[in-house]
Write a protein that holds these residues in place. Sequence first.
Motif: not given
Lengths: 243, 243
Positions: B45-49, B60-71, B105-116
């Motif tokens: 499960d992946v989250v993208d901030l 991420a879905r193309e690479r097999g992620a079970a789910s992706v939450l985009g915020v 305790r949900r996600f296996g990866l958090a990702y963020s590009s040029l937002a923080l």
Amino acid sequence: MAQNIYDRAEFFENYARLPRSERGLLGAPEWPSLQRWLPDLQDLDVVDLGCGFGWFCRWARERGAASVLGVDLSENMLARARSLTTDGAITYRRADLERLTLPERRFGLAYSSLALHYIEALPELFGILRRALLPEARFVFSVEHPMYTAPAHPGWVLDAHQRESWGVNQYAVEGPRTTDWLAPGVIKQHRRLATYVNLLIASGFQIAALEEWSPSDEQLAAAPQLAPERERPTFLLVSARVA
Amino acid sequence: MAQNIYDRAEFFENYARLPRSERGLLGAPEWPSLQRWLPDLQDLDVVDLGCGFGWFCRWARERGAASVLGVDLSENMLARARSLTTDGAITYRRADLERLTLPERRFGLAYSSLALHYIEALPELFGILRRALLPEARFVFSVEHPMYTAPAHPGWVLDAHQRESWGVNQYAVEGPRTTDWLAPGVIKQHRRLATYVNLLIASGFQIAALEEWSPSDEQLAAAPQLAPERERPTFLLVSARVA
């Protein structure tokens, strides 16, 4: 062999007149930040890379260190250091940090102040140091900040709004820089901040904290000439632990 | 609430024309560096901030992620993102990163590009994220480099030797900076590089690697306009893991 700038008369004479040379640790405004990161020294064996006049070596013994090994390339520096103590638990050794040897699993703290930005073989030195440290040991050091070592011609420039700015260029181009500081032709090794961090991690250290030093309000009130340090840092401070 | 610059028409129209908007991940020259740090996404499960148009979510879905939450905070961005997929395992959620909530305790990866670098409450966000991650999870992100966000008036200046240099000032003065990028009055939060690192460590992360991005020789040959990135970095890339 590393450039032995501290044994050139002109450089040494100018260096010996700096506040950090005459007044020791208290003459170095970044010392309180480094000190905050040091462990309890009681009964630890300590190594100081680039020990200079030995201010830190003597301080560590006052704080209860079992022994201190101070390493420096400069005969001038070591002669002065030896003249300042009769403590048999401090050993001053002349050695080139480019090819240092140390005993394995021996030290509880490695310390270095403003020496490692002269070193070309830093990956090798970090590896030797990692093996020389005990589990739980700390490695605390300062270097000239990469923003300070990067430019071809370090200095202040006026921006389009007539504001004093520090001119950064060739930041990504790592390698030697020749500058005129205290004497002409001083050679430093520029590395990116990320490179210091990644080299430490690759050598088996964990990053505990970083500081891009700038003066506190109290320091600035007491020493207004430190104001430029808020515009850009001169010193990068690193606290690492054995991973 | 964070400034919602991406929903201002002028900004959005200009942003939508950037290579990284039109071409997605391959239009971002720092993407290969970030990609190298990503774990195997299979069943994570992946989250993208700050997911923007959702390029990373779909990848991420193309690479097999079970789910992706985009915020993202921007309605404009999310509308475009939603129009680009029918994948039910991608959820786009409108939320302000200044006050995000996430399951624990949900996600296996958090990702963020040029937002923080837009976020004021970054210590709180890092804490929420840390709690939302599983043991062994990664947090990989990019921000504008602190050398880029520091100056009052970001830009190039000529040094005394007529060399183009990036003017750095008020580096130690953390807080908001108002600049004109794509539209006037864009507010960013300047933080020192050390502050990003120390905040992560204080939040329970371990630093795995840093990169102050600059183009490879191949990238530079293909895109000579990237040459200034060797003079000073625009992007800071961070790979952290749950400590």
